[in-house]
Write a protein that holds these residues in place. Structure first.
Motif, short mmCIF file in Angstrom:
data_model
loop_
_atom_site.label_atom_id
_atom_site.label_comp_id
_atom_site.label_asym_id
_atom_site.label_seq_id
_atom_site.Cartn_x
_atom_site.Cartn_y
_atom_site.Cartn_z
N GLY A 251 0.79 -1.23 0.00
CA GLY A 251 0.00 0.00 0.00
C GLY A 251 0.82 1.27 0.00
N ALA A 252 2.10 1.18 -0.41
CA ALA A 252 2.97 2.35 -0.31
C ALA A 252 2.57 3.48 -1.24
N ALA A 253 1.99 3.17 -2.39
CA ALA A 253 1.60 4.25 -3.31
C ALA A 253 0.57 5.15 -2.66
N GLN A 254 -0.49 4.55 -2.09
CA GLN A 254 -1.51 5.35 -1.44
C GLN A 254 -0.97 6.07 -0.22
N ALA A 255 -0.12 5.38 0.53
CA ALA A 255 0.44 5.99 1.73
C ALA A 255 1.29 7.20 1.39
N THR A 256 2.06 7.10 0.32
CA THR A 256 2.88 8.22 -0.12
C THR A 256 2.01 9.38 -0.59
N GLY A 257 0.99 9.06 -1.37
CA GLY A 257 0.09 10.11 -1.82
C GLY A 257 -0.60 10.80 -0.66
N TYR A 258 -1.04 10.02 0.31
CA TYR A 258 -1.71 10.60 1.48
C TYR A 258 -0.77 11.54 2.23
N SER A 259 0.46 11.12 2.40
CA SER A 259 1.41 11.95 3.15
C SER A 259 1.65 13.28 2.44
N GLY B 229 -2.65 4.83 -8.06
CA GLY B 229 -2.70 4.58 -6.62
C GLY B 229 -2.13 5.73 -5.82
N PHE B 230 -1.08 6.34 -6.33
CA PHE B 230 -0.46 7.50 -5.70
C PHE B 230 -1.47 8.64 -5.59
N VAL B 231 -2.20 8.89 -6.67
CA VAL B 231 -3.20 9.95 -6.68
C VAL B 231 -4.35 9.63 -5.72
N MET B 232 -4.73 8.34 -5.65
CA MET B 232 -5.84 7.96 -4.77
C MET B 232 -5.54 8.29 -3.31
N GLY B 233 -4.33 7.99 -2.85
CA GLY B 233 -3.98 8.35 -1.48
C GLY B 233 -4.06 9.84 -1.24
N TRP B 234 -3.61 10.61 -2.20
CA TRP B 234 -3.67 12.06 -2.11
C TRP B 234 -5.12 12.54 -2.10
N ILE B 235 -5.98 11.85 -2.86
CA ILE B 235 -7.41 12.18 -2.87
C ILE B 235 -8.01 12.00 -1.48
N TRP B 236 -7.69 10.88 -0.81
CA TRP B 236 -8.23 10.65 0.53
C TRP B 236 -7.83 11.79 1.46
N ALA B 237 -6.57 12.18 1.40
CA ALA B 237 -6.10 13.28 2.25
C ALA B 237 -6.81 14.58 1.91
N THR B 238 -6.99 14.81 0.61
CA THR B 238 -7.63 16.06 0.17
C THR B 238 -9.08 16.13 0.62
N LEU B 239 -9.81 15.04 0.52
CA LEU B 239 -11.20 15.03 0.97
C LEU B 239 -11.29 15.33 2.47
N ASN B 240 -10.38 14.75 3.25
CA ASN B 240 -10.37 15.05 4.69
C ASN B 240 -10.01 16.51 4.94
N THR B 241 -9.16 17.08 4.09
CA THR B 241 -8.83 18.50 4.21
C THR B 241 -10.03 19.37 3.90
N LEU B 242 -10.79 19.01 2.87
CA LEU B 242 -11.94 19.82 2.46
C LEU B 242 -12.99 19.92 3.56
N VAL B 243 -13.11 18.87 4.37
CA VAL B 243 -14.12 18.91 5.44
C VAL B 243 -13.50 19.27 6.79
N GLY B 244 -12.18 19.43 6.83
CA GLY B 244 -11.51 19.84 8.07
C GLY B 244 -11.42 18.76 9.12
N SER B 245 -11.32 17.49 8.69
CA SER B 245 -11.37 16.40 9.67
C SER B 245 -10.01 15.89 10.13
N HIS B 246 -8.93 16.38 9.53
CA HIS B 246 -7.61 15.95 9.98
C HIS B 246 -7.40 16.31 11.46
N ASP B 247 -7.02 15.34 12.25
CA ASP B 247 -6.73 15.53 13.68
C ASP B 247 -7.94 16.00 14.47
#
Length: 1012
Positions: A250-258, A503-521
């Protein structure tokens, strides 16, 4: 009389007596059953006993211990029951101190005896500590009937399955010395192979020394033992070719998310705050099906359903069991590999409708975030230079270039046209695209990060997103609306279930969606565990070898580095040529030490071939999607790969090609200190050997294992970092590294030294935690203080800090981060084939090969009408087939297809079918059809089909045949079926993520044929 027979007979007599008292009939009214209950066995002895007066005591002859599970890579805690007389593991359960095993983990200061009492009686339900079927079955790992415990040398052709047992000393000498070991010609031994003063590829210094002819693969998830292996291979021997499974996991998604989290962020994938979450969007999986601890997630999901009527959506080609009726869940059946199309439909809707957390996104600096009572800030309003002719194109515009400050970014102040520094503390306008003048008067076109994201999402119509993904516009809009509505109480999560060319983009998408709703942390949102406690630093310096090999700047055979720094690039530029395309892929974004890609390089002899393989706890020929048959051939051929050393408990699909097989310790025979996947608590799960290792001993009376082999090689060759005084202590003294226990004692001491407020161990704790057995090999190798700390660590099976989780509406101690909508550093990178820049934001595109061609252009739908997706079976890992009970619970897998799709293909439920791709190895399996699969798809779980490993195949040792176990070979293995990239113009190839080089396994075009 046998107690069980007595009770059975007593029951029969009672029934007969009751019958006679009611009737004159002499025959009982109930059927008469056999009284022989021997086939049911006898209950195992309990862990402890309670006397008539309520006092608790240990069961005589039974040793108990808290330990760690390695039945998959989630790594939870265990409690283990051992019969001291037989030296066997009787039963395995969960650790009540560990968050992954208990919904209400016990405080560390709870005594070990009390922990067992708390799991009994009326308190048992509240304090229950569970483990999943994989963990509960791991008792089988010690005495598995096909476990390898002898040192073996191949006795026939490589991979033929014929072996002869030899002494450890003979194997060690032959591996070191070489010679005509198999009657096939001279084999170079290790003593002559390590050449640090010679380039491995003359004229190409970036690839380092000839020591890189040693390729090593390993399991990095076992952090204690894996770090030892890496120390030997990299710093001591000097090879950069140390391969892992990350890139085909799962490193591609993990890298994208980071990348979506923050510049330099290393936390990777998120977890769900199950204590407060109200809405979840799960991509490529469902909660509890795979990923984080099944114990923790299953409990969190159940509680969330009951306590908060948790609403969740699973976007997956396959309907999973947790998405069932009356659970407030919805299944959105996405076409395999088309998750990005669905995601961009959601993102476009959110940005057009304003269904996002505006206050959160407007915070352009830490100062602005604090003013709005936010934890994190974003670069959503930061302005990017989008003028292709500008020298700073694709970079953030700097305040100093506009006379507004220094190197910080600039924004347009919200609700104004004022041009200001992002550090001003003001809110930022989110959608900006305008031509500005810099301080020199030059006109520069700038656009905000969020504007660029909206522009990218609008490049494709909603109608096309729906057609590609198979999910309706209405469903995409509802998800967008729900995410906006639940906001911080929403979480988007995934875990390797979207490994396609994006897969790299998909991880980044997950992070971006959480950013759009302000749910990180955020409380109820996307949270991040406190991380592991590593043992490389502390009282002992295990991370550094003073005279070790420095591999800085050395590129491995996978070409994990910048193509622009290569000799090939420089030579082309010097000749006035366009340096693009590179002759073969380079991967700068994801330096994941891809074991499969390094062996693709070996098969192509580009940049060079391996001369020896050391393979420890790795099975890349089975586990890596799209592994080439040319790779298999290159490993099977001694002329192309002269020497292979396999080190493991089991013979798998990769190490079956070994020339020498060195037996290793099992998970219950080793020390451990690992991170827990899914746990939010700061901590580490720890373990010590629970039974006598089953491996043979060497002449010095030491059990053979990976560490002892590498130590003995190092001592013979006088490699740095091993031997007398090899390890530095904080007090300036030196410690030895001469045997297995030396390393493990020091590593555990380092971990324990970082644990604050460890419990004081009592004599009673020692008895109930089996500490005398665990500590005996360690005590003499540690100071009194260190031994006491390690003993405390092992007494609870690790260290778990149950501190306050929240600080207001956010996770305590999370720290402020600049969340990345646009990632400036990534936007400066170039693709090694096309030379095009990497996207600075998430981007939607067709699946592409290395050269940019679409998959469809080479694999037309007319020839391959279906799309393939794989998934993790809930209670199966790639090696859990070696657990007898797992093979019984989950004996096979199936090829799943929608019933209507099967009918269209002329297939029926129960057919034996063949899965065919463009250039992969066909896979054969049994078809099952229903309506729980998206139309046009084929879904198969991995972890099955071990026809050439783990005892599923025949094996001959010392002339005696061990017949293959049919239950080990059940099902179909699918990774070699995945086709390779036809645009990579070499004999061996892989199908990789376009941006990172991670392996693809989803969205693959296939056809299915019925076997005649």
């Amino acid at each position: 009389m046998d107690r069980r027979k007595f009770l059975t007979q007593a029951g029969v007599v009672s029934v007969a007596a009751a019958t006679l008292s009611c009737s004159e009939k002499t025959q009982p009214i109930h059927p008469v059953h056999s009284e022989d209950v021997s086939r049911f066995g006898h209950p195992i002895p309990p862990e402890c006993l309670q006397s008539a007066d309520g006092q608790w005591s240990k069961m005589p002859g039974i040793r108990t211990a808290y330990s760690r599970c390695f039945s998959c890579y989630n790594i939870c805690g265990l409690r283990v029951r051992i019969d001291e007389k037989s030296d066997k593991v009787l039963k395995v359960g969960g650790n009540p101190y560990c968050e992954n095993n208990s919904g209400s983990p016990l405080p560390m200061d709870t005594s070990v005896k009390q922990s067992y009492i708390d799991m009994a009686g009326e308190a048992g339900l509240e304090n229950r500590a569970t483990t999943c079927a994989k963990g509960a079955s791991c008792a089988d790992s010690v005495d598995d009937e096909r476990r390898v415990t002898q040192v073996l040398k191949r006795d026939g052709k490589r991979g033929e399955g014929k072996w002869v047992s030899i002494s450890y000393e003979q194997a060690l000498e032959e591996i070191l010395k070489g010679g005509d070991l198999f009657g096939e010609g001279h084999v170079e031994g290790l003593r002559s192979l390590r050449q640090l003063d010679k380039l491995v590829k003359p004229g190409f210094p970036e690839f380092g020394s000839a020591a890189n002819h040693l390729f090593a693969t390993y399991c990095a998830e076992d952090t204690l033992r894996g770090s030892f292996y890496a120390r030997f291979m990299q710093q001591s021997w000097g090879t950069s070719n140390l391969g892992t499974k990350h890139a085909y996991c799962g490193a591609a998604q993990a890298t994208g998310y980071s990348l979506g989290m923050a510049s330099g962020f290393e936390e990777w994938l998120n977890d769900v705050d199950w204590d407060n979450v109200e809405y979840g969007l799960f991509m490529g999986t469902s909660p509890g099906s795979s990923g984080a601890s099944l114990n923790l997630v299953g409990r969190g999901l159940a509680d969330s359903r009951v306590d908060r009527k948790f609403k969740y959506v699973c976007v997956d080609p396959l309907l999973r069991t947790t998405v069932a009726a009356d659970t407030n869940a919805k299944w959105l059946a996405v076409k395999p590999g088309q998750d990005a199309a669905f995601s961009f439909g959601v993102i476009r809707t959110m940005l057009e409708e304003g269904w996002f957390n505006k206050i959160h996104l407007e915070g352009a600096s830490e100062k602005a975030a604090k003013a709005a009572a936010e934890l994190n800030y974003t670069n959503a309003g930061h302005l990017v230079v989008v003028d292709p002719k500008h020298p700073k194109y694709r970079r953030f515009a700097k305040a100093k270039d506009f006379g507004l400050g220094g190197d910080e970014a600039i924004i347009i102040k919200a609700n104004t046209q004022e041009f200001i520094s992002a550090e001003s503390g003001d809110k930022a306008s989110l959608f900006v695209s305008k031509v500005f003048k810099d301080k020199s008067g030059r006109r520069v076109k700038l656009a905000s990060s969020l504007y660029l994201l909206r522009e990218e999402s609008q490049r494709t119509s909603m109608k096309e997103y729906a057609a590609k993904s198979g999910i309706s516009i209405e469903d995409m809009r509802q998800v967008a609306k729900d995410l906006g509505h639940y906001g911080r109480k929403a979480c988007v999560a995934g875990n390797g279930g979207t490994n396609s060319s994006d897969g790299f983009v998909m991880g980044w998408i997950w992070a971006t969606l959480n950013t759009l709703v302000g749910s990180h942390d955020a409380k109820g949102g996307a949270i991040y565990g406190n991380g592991p406690i590593g043992g490389m630093e502390g009282r002992y310096d295990l991370a550094n070898i003073v005279t070790g090999v420095n591999l800085e700047g050395i590129v491995n055979a996978c070409r994990d580095g910048a193509y622009e720094s290569s000799t090939e690039y420089r030579q082309k530029v010097a000749k006035g040529q366009n340096p693009y395309p590179a002759s073969t892929p380079w991967h700068e974004v994801l330096p994941a030490m891809n074991a499969a890609e390094q062996w693709t390089s070996h098969a192509n002899a580009d940049p060079y071939r391996a001369k020896v393989l050391f393979n420890w706890r790795n099975n890349f020929l089975y586990s890596a999607a799209s592994i080439s048959q040319e790779v298999v051939a290159s490993i099977a051929d001694p002329k192309r790969l002269p020497l292979i050393v396999g080190i493991d408990c089991h013979m798998n699909e990769t190490n079956r090609y070994a020339d020498y097989f060195i037996p290793d310790r099992s998970m219950l025979e080793e020390y451990a200190a690992d991170r827990m996947w899914g746990s939010h608590m700061l901590g580490v799960v720890a373990a010590a050997p629970l039974v006598t290792p089953r491996t043979v001993k060497n002449e010095r009376g030491q059990h053979v294992c990976m560490e002892q082999l590498l130590i003995d090689i190092a001592l013979d060759m006088q490699l740095p970092g091993f031997g007398k005084g090899a390890i530095g202590h904080e007090d300036g003294s030196k410690a030895d590294l001469l045997c297995f226990e030396d390393w493990h004692a020091k590593y555990l001491a380092n971990v324990a030294s970082q644990c604050e407020n460890l419990p004081i161990v009592t004599a009673e704790d020692r008895l109930w935690a089996g500490l005398e057995y665990a500590m005996k090999p360690l005590t003499s190798r540690l100071t009194t203080t260190e031994a006491n700390e390690v003993e405390a660590l092992l007494s609870r099976g690790g260290y778990y800090v149950a501190d306050e989780r929240y600080e207001g509406e956010f996770i305590k101690g999370a720290g402020s981060k600049c969340l990345q909508i646009y990632h400036e550093a990534v936007a400066q990178l170039r693709h090694a084939y096309s030379g095009e820049h990497y996207p600075g934001i998430i981007t939607y595109q067709e699946h592409r090969f290395w050269n940019g061609d679409t998959w469809e252009s080479h694999w037309p739908q007319a020839e391959f009408p279906l799309l393939f997706s794989s998934y993790k079976a809930t209670v199966r890992s790639n090696y859990a087939v070696a657990y007898k009970r797992i093979a019984e619970i989950s004996p096979t897998n199936y090829i799943y297809m929608n019933q209507d799709t099967a009918s269209e293909q002329g297939l029926s439920d129960g057919d034996s079918v063949k899965l065919i791709t463009a250039n992969g190895k066909p896979a054969i399996g049994l078809l099952q059809t229903d309506f729980g699969v998206v139309k046009g798809a084929v879904c198969v779980s991995h972890g099955f089909g071990h026809t050439q490993g783990f005892g599923g195949d025949d094996r001959i040792i010392n002339g005696q045949k061990l017949a293959g176990l049919k239950e080990r070979a059940g099902g179909v293995a699918i990774n070699q079926m995945i086709p390779s990239d036809p645009t990579r113009k070499q004999r061996a190839s892989m199908l990789n993520d376009y941006w990172t080089g991670a392996n693809c396994r989803h969205g693959i075009p296939v056809r299915v044929e019925k076997l005649s």
